[in-house]
Design an enzyme around this catalytic site. Sequence first.
Site, PDB file in Angstrom:
ATOM      1  N   ASP A 182      22.873  20.624  -9.228  1.00  0.00           N
ATOM      2  CA  ASP A 182      22.380  21.914  -8.748  1.00  0.00           C
ATOM      3  C   ASP A 182      21.691  22.707  -9.846  1.00  0.00           C
ATOM      4  O   ASP A 182      20.952  23.647  -9.560  1.00  0.00           O
ATOM      5  CB  ASP A 182      23.545  22.718  -8.160  1.00  0.00           C
ATOM      6  CG  ASP A 182      23.089  24.046  -7.579  1.00  0.00           C
ATOM      7  OD1 ASP A 182      22.242  24.019  -6.667  1.00  0.00           O
ATOM      8  OD2 ASP A 182      23.555  25.101  -8.052  1.00  0.00           O
ATOM      9  N   LEU A 194      24.110  31.161  -4.426  1.00  0.00           N
ATOM     10  CA  LEU A 194      22.820  31.818  -4.219  1.00  0.00           C
ATOM     11  C   LEU A 194      21.726  31.286  -5.146  1.00  0.00           C
ATOM     12  O   LEU A 194      20.625  31.831  -5.154  1.00  0.00           O
ATOM     13  CB  LEU A 194      22.968  33.335  -4.442  1.00  0.00           C
ATOM     14  CG  LEU A 194      23.917  34.059  -3.483  1.00  0.00           C
ATOM     15  CD1 LEU A 194      24.064  35.521  -3.902  1.00  0.00           C
ATOM     16  CD2 LEU A 194      23.398  33.967  -2.059  1.00  0.00           C
ATOM     17  N   ARG A 195      22.038  30.250  -5.904  1.00  0.00           N
ATOM     18  CA  ARG A 195      21.026  29.741  -6.831  1.00  0.00           C
ATOM     19  C   ARG A 195      19.810  29.221  -6.088  1.00  0.00           C
ATOM     20  O   ARG A 195      18.668  29.395  -6.536  1.00  0.00           O
ATOM     21  CB  ARG A 195      21.626  28.637  -7.702  1.00  0.00           C
ATOM     22  CG  ARG A 195      20.663  28.092  -8.754  1.00  0.00           C
ATOM     23  CD  ARG A 195      21.372  27.162  -9.709  1.00  0.00           C
ATOM     24  NE  ARG A 195      22.298  27.907 -10.548  1.00  0.00           N
ATOM     25  CZ  ARG A 195      23.444  27.413 -11.013  1.00  0.00           C
ATOM     26  NH1 ARG A 195      23.804  26.193 -10.686  1.00  0.00           N
ATOM     27  NH2 ARG A 195      24.218  28.147 -11.782  1.00  0.00           N
ATOM     28  N   ALA A 196      20.018  28.602  -4.941  1.00  0.00           N
ATOM     29  CA  ALA A 196      18.882  28.080  -4.178  1.00  0.00           C
ATOM     30  C   ALA A 196      17.957  29.201  -3.735  1.00  0.00           C
ATOM     31  O   ALA A 196      16.727  29.046  -3.765  1.00  0.00           O
ATOM     32  CB  ALA A 196      19.384  27.294  -2.969  1.00  0.00           C
ATOM     33  N   VAL A 219      15.924  30.342  -6.835  1.00  0.00           N
ATOM     34  CA  VAL A 219      14.933  29.336  -7.234  1.00  0.00           C
ATOM     35  C   VAL A 219      13.791  29.275  -6.228  1.00  0.00           C
ATOM     36  O   VAL A 219      12.619  29.156  -6.603  1.00  0.00           O
ATOM     37  CB  VAL A 219      15.606  27.962  -7.389  1.00  0.00           C
ATOM     38  CG1 VAL A 219      14.558  26.874  -7.611  1.00  0.00           C
ATOM     39  CG2 VAL A 219      16.589  27.977  -8.544  1.00  0.00           C
TER      40      VAL A 219
END
Length: 366
Positions: free
Chosen positions: A180, A261-263, A266
């Site tokens: 991830d 919430l990284r997606a 990004v």
Amino acid sequence: MNGATRETDGLNGAGLATGAGVRPVFPFAALIGQTPLQQALLLAVIDPGLGGVLISGPRGTAKTTAARALAELLPEGQFVNLPLGASEDRLIGTLDIETVLRDGSVRFSPGLLAKAHRGVLYVDEVNLLPDALVDALLDAAASGVNTVERDGVSHSHDASFVLIGTMNPEEGELRPQLIDRFGLMVELQNAFEPQVRQAIVKARLGFDHDPAGFRAAYAQQQASYVQRIHAARAALPLLGFDDAVHAQVSALCIDAAVDGLRADLVMLRAARALAAFEQADAVTVRHVERVADAVLLHRRRQHDSPDADRRRQEGEPRPPGAADSASNDPVATTTTSTDTDWGYLPPEPTATVPVKGVIPLDAKKR
């Protein structure tokens, strides 16, 4: 551009070019059948904060060729290769403690992260790289700063680079806790279209036969890429996100059942980089949709059934008899056991045989 890319393989302490030194590089503009990969690499160049690009695919699909070609479009054109056997000190650098103790000054011996600043750090077979090295380089790629701490002495330096990791799924998957951390992922496939396959082979043969002449044919397109990258970097701070863009990003990430919430972050940054590269006036939903696959490919998870999702969200108990029906169904029992106790088989009923002639013993007195 000088038509070559400086390369550091991580084996020589001075960081000088190895082998024959300067050698011609296959032009980025001449890559064939690699449009999704080219887009992902360009976005990572425009915004290094995306976290780099993970390239998955079988052998011979131009993964290394694309990484070397990308480095030529960067200001310094530094291509640094991180070998699997490198030590952590070789990657992040080390402090000379003797100098610190002797005269109080800090002498820093730079590692590969320092050499890759403003260039490309390439990791072949990243799925086989030790966890400590992966953690260090991904942290530096995300923050743009490399910090070395040793015996109470700390030193930091800029480490803004494009991280490119490649892997062959046949040789093992990348660990879940690390995958991830890569911002974008592209999955390459073998070319089975005769026309595409022939075009790739002809281009490679033409480059090997006359590198200078082959590169000259793509010089204008290469220069255009460099100009557009510089313009896109300058335009990044000027582009914002409206409510429609945020709504689309949230919907796509929720539908993919991603963790955290990284997606979302990004995807927003990738959409902004694409808009800047195309010199758009604003980030649109269309930009989001065009980068979504690369953002979600390695983060997508399978949803539970709609009823299970609703019960979990509303806090409802399981329907009456659900446990009984599951226990009576051999398929359901196998699935439940596999989900909770990986590697264990469900219990199987066995026949019992009564034993005759057993003399019962008196209970012990207490």
